[in-house]
Enzyme design. Structure first.
Site, PDB file in Angstrom:
ATOM      1  N   ASP A  25      27.969   1.653  41.136  1.00  0.00           N
ATOM      2  CA  ASP A  25      29.246   1.864  40.451  1.00  0.00           C
ATOM      3  C   ASP A  25      30.291   2.158  41.527  1.00  0.00           C
ATOM      4  OD1 ASP A  25      31.408   2.741  38.937  1.00  0.00           O
ATOM      5  OD2 ASP A  25      30.480   4.642  38.398  1.00  0.00           O
ATOM      6  N   ASP A  70      33.450  -3.376  36.202  1.00  0.00           N
ATOM      7  CA  ASP A  70      33.033  -1.975  36.289  1.00  0.00           C
ATOM      8  C   ASP A  70      32.265  -1.495  35.067  1.00  0.00           C
ATOM      9  OD1 ASP A  70      32.799   0.459  37.524  1.00  0.00           O
ATOM     10  OD2 ASP A  70      34.804   1.164  37.012  1.00  0.00           O
ATOM     11  N   GLU A 128      39.473   5.299  42.231  1.00  0.00           N
ATOM     12  CA  GLU A 128      39.311   5.190  40.780  1.00  0.00           C
ATOM     13  C   GLU A 128      38.611   6.401  40.194  1.00  0.00           C
ATOM     14  OE1 GLU A 128      37.082   4.058  37.053  1.00  0.00           O
ATOM     15  OE2 GLU A 128      36.318   4.720  38.985  1.00  0.00           O
ATOM     16  N   GLU A 129      37.601   6.907  40.894  1.00  0.00           N
ATOM     17  CA  GLU A 129      36.708   7.895  40.302  1.00  0.00           C
ATOM     18  C   GLU A 129      37.349   9.269  40.110  1.00  0.00           C
ATOM     19  OE1 GLU A 129      34.072   7.115  38.968  1.00  0.00           O
ATOM     20  OE2 GLU A 129      33.081   5.451  39.986  1.00  0.00           O
ATOM     21  N   HIS A 159      36.731  -1.464  42.182  1.00  0.00           N
ATOM     22  CA  HIS A 159      37.354  -0.353  42.918  1.00  0.00           C
ATOM     23  C   HIS A 159      36.577  -0.022  44.190  1.00  0.00           C
ATOM     24  CE1 HIS A 159      34.537   2.796  41.402  1.00  0.00           C
ATOM     25  NE2 HIS A 159      34.667   2.248  40.212  1.00  0.00           N
ATOM     26  N   ASP A 182      35.988   3.028  45.784  1.00  0.00           N
ATOM     27  CA  ASP A 182      35.315   4.296  46.012  1.00  0.00           C
ATOM     28  C   ASP A 182      34.038   4.452  45.204  1.00  0.00           C
ATOM     29  OD1 ASP A 182      37.069   4.322  43.788  1.00  0.00           O
ATOM     30  OD2 ASP A 182      36.985   6.503  43.690  1.00  0.00           O
ATOM     31  N   HIS A 240      26.980   8.358  38.770  1.00  0.00           N
ATOM     32  CA  HIS A 240      27.555   9.677  39.080  1.00  0.00           C
ATOM     33  C   HIS A 240      26.480  10.741  39.271  1.00  0.00           C
ATOM     34  CE1 HIS A 240      31.706   8.583  37.109  1.00  0.00           C
ATOM     35  NE2 HIS A 240      31.210   7.615  37.856  1.00  0.00           N
TER      36      HIS A 240
END
Length: 485
Positions: free
Chosen positions: A115, A169, A145-146, A76, A78, A459
């Site tokens: 990530d 991922d 995605e996030e 992904h 983002d 994150h």
């Protein structure tokens, strides 16, 4: 990052360095998308942007591999934008600054974006390398995605021709993921009434900060503190003075454990010493409670400007009870896979909205491997917030990915891993919302697997990727592409 060019995974590091230089927080992927489109054009690689903003790049099979099963690699665009409170960084304009820290690569007090930047870099590296042997190849790079899996939701059936699907991922080298949790958002609007403050009173800001936070799926079982929950508990136990809340906020992303929360309270100035004593006591108590999982955090009380209004007594009680008694954390573990969470929730964000509507907006993310349990938890939280006057809606429901350890691609990757490294990988289910669950609905014939290098604390500003694990990941990816029949 120049010294990483001597590693076996040098092609990945070259692309990742370019990716870090381009801002790409969720919902702001235009720059990275355009960079990939231009790169593809310069390298004569077919690239199509679909209606939702996903990119599909294609590469013909290597000589002699034309009859092999067509493969899809997926990542992904983002990244999650998180930084330490004292770090000056604009995720819309500033590059990520990678820092080599011993055996790890991290960022300069921000999320690194490994990530899923490492996965994206590996997909581009495969497209760029004419020496890698593979069958017909497609690369799917999804958008947003996030914060909502927008690209996965918007992908249309029939856009891709491949039959074997490899998601990049996952975040633990040596593990092959064959299933994932589904999720659903519980969004609450909790109305409040307010009244004017007395000019003889004083105001104080109570803050909880310095928590580790982390990914609300893969880190939810690490026993870390939730700043919103703990702030609500502090307020519930702040019996040293009669006070009323003026404002409260905490967290920033639905899929991150909140690291900070703040409240402004108003009370008579005579109680300041008593409040300070209680706050200090609660700091000691929380430090003891989280001594195994949190190393540096603070609970502070600071005088601040007197606000013009506070919540009414009923609204004050509703807010504290709604947050303090909200179910949060791990509910159950998966009996079929060791140390895998089955069902959990994360009280993620609280913001205060004033104007035509005075209300607190509260976001909770529920994850579960079991569809029924996911909806039961959502219903339980709905009833919880409604008893305090909340208006509740659920959205963004996405399915899990049912485990299949007998899949052909799993057998291929297990064989290649054992050949490369001398031991078998672990078959795992991840307690996070991989896009695979959504793809299952539109492409039920895909044989799917997910894998990746070791990434810790995604994150959060503590995010880091193990350099040696990227070498192993790259070797396994190339060997797998060659071995798929």
């Amino acid at each position: 990052m120049q010294q990483l060019q001597s590693h076996p995974a040098a092609p990945i590091w070259s692309f990742f360095q370019n990716i870090c230089a381009i801002p790409r927080p969720s919902k702001h992927e235009e720059q990275i998308r355009n960079w990939i489109i231009n790169w593809a054009q310069e390298n004569n690689i077919d690239c199509v942007k679909d209606k939702i903003g996903n990119l599909i790049l294609t590469k013909p099979a290597s000589a002699g591999y034309q009859d092999k099963t067509p493969v899809i690699l997926q990542c992904h665009l983002d990244m999650v934008p998180q930084k330490n409170n004292d770090k000056v960084h604009n995720f819309l304009t500033d590059p990520i600054i990678p820092v080599i820290d011993g055996e790890w690569l991290r960022a300069d007090h921000t999320t690194l974006g490994a990530d899923n930047g490492i996965g994206m870099a590996s997909c581009l590296a495969v497209l760029a390398d004419s020496d890698i042997e593979h069958g017909p190849l497609e690369v799917l790079i999804t958008t947003d995605e996030e914060t909502g899996m927008t690209g996965a939701f918007g992908l249309e059936a029939g856009q891709l021709q491949g039959k074997v699907f490899i998601n990049t991922d996952s975040e633990q080298e040596g593990e092959l993921y064959v299933g994932c949790a589904g999720g659903i958002n519980v969004n609450v609007l909790l109305p409040f009434e307010k009244m004017e403050t007395d000019i003889t009173e004083s105001a104080y800001q109570i803050s909880i900060s310095g928590l580790k936070g982390g990914h609300s799926g893969v880190d939810i079982n690490l026993g870390r503190a939730n700043a919103i929950k703990e702030l609500a508990n502090v307020l519930m136990n702040l019996d040293a003075a009669p006070f009323l809340i003026s404002s409260l906020s905490g967290g920033s992303l639905r899929n991150a454990i909140p690291r900070e929360a703040h409240a402004v309270i108003v009370c008579d100035a005579q109680y300041q010493n008593s409040l300070e004593t209680v706050i200090n006591t609660l700091q000691v108590s929380l430090s003891d409670k989280y001594r195994e999982s949190e190393s540096k955090f603070t609970v502070t009380l600071q005088p601040c400007d007197l606000p013009s209004s506070v919540l009414t007594h009923q609204s004050h009680d509703n807010l504290i009870n709604a947050l303090a008694h909200c179910d949060n954390g791990v509910f159950s573990m998966d009996d079929n896979f060791p140390n895998v969470v089955e069902t959990s929730s994360n009280l993620a964000v609280v913001t205060q909205q004033s104007g035509l509507m005075n209300q607190f907006a509260i976001q909770v993310l529920i994850r579960s491997q079991i569809e029924e349990d996911k909806h039961k938890c959502a219903e339980k939280l709905t009833m919880h917030f409604k008893q305090y006057g909340g208006r509740v809606a659920t959205e963004g429901n996405y399915p899990g990915w049912t485990p299949n350890k007998e899949s052909t691609i799993y057998q291929v990757m297990e064989t290649q891993y054992q050949s490369l490294f001398g031991n078998k990988p672990k078959a795992m289910v991840i307690h996070a919302g991989l896009e695979c669950g959504l793809f299952c609905e539109k492409y039920p014939h895909w044989d799917m697997i997910s894998f990746g290098p070791t990434i810790k604390f995604p994150h959060s500003p503590d995010e880091k990727v193990e350099i040696a694990s990227v070498d192993n990941y790259w070797a396994l990816l190339k060997a797998t592409l060659k071995a798929i029949d």
